[in-house]
Design a protein around this motif. Structure first.
Motif: not given
Length: 71
Positions: A16-22
């Motif tokens: 799962v990729k952090n939304p902020f990182r995305h």
């Protein structure tokens, strides 16, 4: 009916990729590769407007109309 007998574990298939990182990666891709940057200023303003209306709706205990936002 035995609901626990029907239980199935869901495997972790993807990290799962952090939304902020995305969003940060999308912005860097925009800067470096001149790719289109999807979250526009208007989209950000609409998100803030919706968060404010949700807070007010909860505080006042009523539905809030969502007016069209123009910049």
């Amino acid at each position: 009916m035995d609901f626990f007998a029907q239980w199935q574990e869901v495997p972790d298939t993807l990290p799962v990729k952090n939304p902020f990182r995305h969003c940060w990666e999308a912005f860097l891709h925009h800067v470096v590769d001149d790719a289109p940057y999807v979250p526009t200023l208007l989209e950000g303003a609409k998100a803030v407007q919706l968060a404010d209306l949700a807070y007010r709706s909860c505080a006042e205990g009523r539905w809030m109309p969502v007016p069209e936002l123009k910049l």
